[in-house]
Write a protein that holds these residues in place. Structure first.
Motif, short mmCIF file in Angstrom:
data_model
loop_
_atom_site.label_atom_id
_atom_site.label_comp_id
_atom_site.label_asym_id
_atom_site.label_seq_id
_atom_site.Cartn_x
_atom_site.Cartn_y
_atom_site.Cartn_z
N ASP A 106 77.69 -4.74 -40.51
CA ASP A 106 78.33 -5.80 -39.72
C ASP A 106 79.60 -5.20 -39.09
OD1 ASP A 106 79.28 -8.30 -38.88
OD2 ASP A 106 79.45 -9.14 -40.90
N HIS A 169 83.87 -9.76 -46.50
CA HIS A 169 82.87 -9.99 -47.55
C HIS A 169 82.20 -8.69 -48.00
CE1 HIS A 169 79.97 -9.58 -44.14
NE2 HIS A 169 80.96 -10.15 -43.47
N HIS A 176 76.04 -11.34 -46.63
CA HIS A 176 77.27 -11.78 -47.29
C HIS A 176 77.11 -11.70 -48.80
CE1 HIS A 176 77.91 -14.13 -43.39
NE2 HIS A 176 78.78 -13.15 -43.41
N ALA A 200 82.70 -5.58 -45.83
CA ALA A 200 83.01 -5.78 -44.41
C ALA A 200 84.42 -6.35 -44.35
CB ALA A 200 82.01 -6.73 -43.77
N GLU A 202 87.38 -7.74 -42.03
CA GLU A 202 87.39 -8.32 -40.68
C GLU A 202 88.60 -9.19 -40.38
OE1 GLU A 202 84.27 -11.13 -39.72
OE2 GLU A 202 83.41 -10.95 -41.71
N GLU A 233 86.06 -5.69 -36.99
CA GLU A 233 85.36 -5.63 -38.28
C GLU A 233 84.65 -4.29 -38.41
OE1 GLU A 233 82.32 -8.65 -38.70
OE2 GLU A 233 82.15 -8.31 -40.85
CO CO Z 1 81.29 -10.18 -41.31
#
Ligand code: CO
Length: 247
Positions: A106, A169, A176, A200, A202, A233
């Motif tokens: 991500d 996350h 997630h 991740a 962000e 991110e």
């Molecule tokens: Co994300």
């Protein structure tokens, strides 16, 4: 669940991250005045599929597209639209998730469209630098709060506000996972970071109030005061002596 990843799975998730690197190479050259966010969605989806990967966001909790395109006062989760055409002076965050080899990655970047104000440039820089400083703390032996605090400290130094209603996350076998990765926190607090944990990070950074609201489409997150917001991110592997940004 939280998963710590070891070889050979580390190579598999890195491969997933490489698709996003390719996507953003393309995006960097194609954020142009006159392009609609729906056109960007179609082109990016094509790049993902050509790389033997799948768009991770499409269908996720009913989300209708492969990217989130968040313009100006939209913080995150802007839905691509034919009617939303990029204009000189806009800023736009492009957020993309992919699934490849059994692993999710991500990433997001915020881009200027044409010539933007120096304030908007500064906001984008704040968000980018906060992600960089936070990511550098993704080293085994540190705590989650060391990452969060590094992000928060940069945003504060620039004089902007971190959004608190959305967080980063864990990521890997799911889009997630635990833990939540807030963009504010205290050094030395939170879970101990283990080698092979993938997260991740962000930061969402607002020019005015940190408060946000969800618009009537049920997805679009906008600043309450409609001032602009920037978002970056990366998917990051906690390393033994150095963090590894794989997107
Ligand atoms: Co994300």
């Amino acid at each position: 669940m939280t998963f710590v990843i070891r070889e050979p799975e580390l190579s598999q998730i890195r491969d997933s991250g490489k698709v996003l690197k390719k996507v953003f190479e393309w995006v960097g050259k194609n954020i142009l005045e006159g392009v609609s966010t729906l056109e960007l969605d179609a082109r990016i989806e094509k790049i993902i599929l050509e790389n033997q990967a799948k768009p991770a966001f499409k269908g996720y909790k009913g989300y209708p597209a492969s990217i989130c395109a968040s313009v100006n006062s939209v913080v995150v989760h802007g839905i691509p639209s034919k009617k939303e055409v990029l204009r000189n002076g806009d800023i736009v965050s492009i957020d993309v998730g992919v699934y490849k080899n059994g692993f999710f990655t991500d990433a997001a970047r915020t881009y200027p469209v044409g010539r933007i104000s120096s304030e908007a440039e500064d906001l984008i820089e704040a968000a980018r630098v906060s992600l960089k400083e936070g990511s550098e703390k993704a080293v085994a032996g540190n705590r989650l709060g060391d990452i969060s605090n590094a992000v928060q400290t940069v945003i504060k130094k620039y004089g902007y506000k971190e959004v608190r209603s959305f967080v980063g996350h864990g990521i890997g076998k799911e889009l997630h996972e635990e833990p939540e990765v807030p963009n504010w926190g205290e050094k030395g607090k939170g879970i101990l970071l283990e080698e092979g944990l993938v997260i991740a990070i962000e930061p969402m950074v607002n020019m005015g109030t940190r408060e946000v609201e969800i618009l009537s489409d049920g997805w679009t997150v906008a600043t309450k005061d409609r001032k602009i917001s920037a978002h970056f991110e990366n998917t990051v592997i906690v390393g033994r002596s150095k963090a590894e940004e794989i997107t």
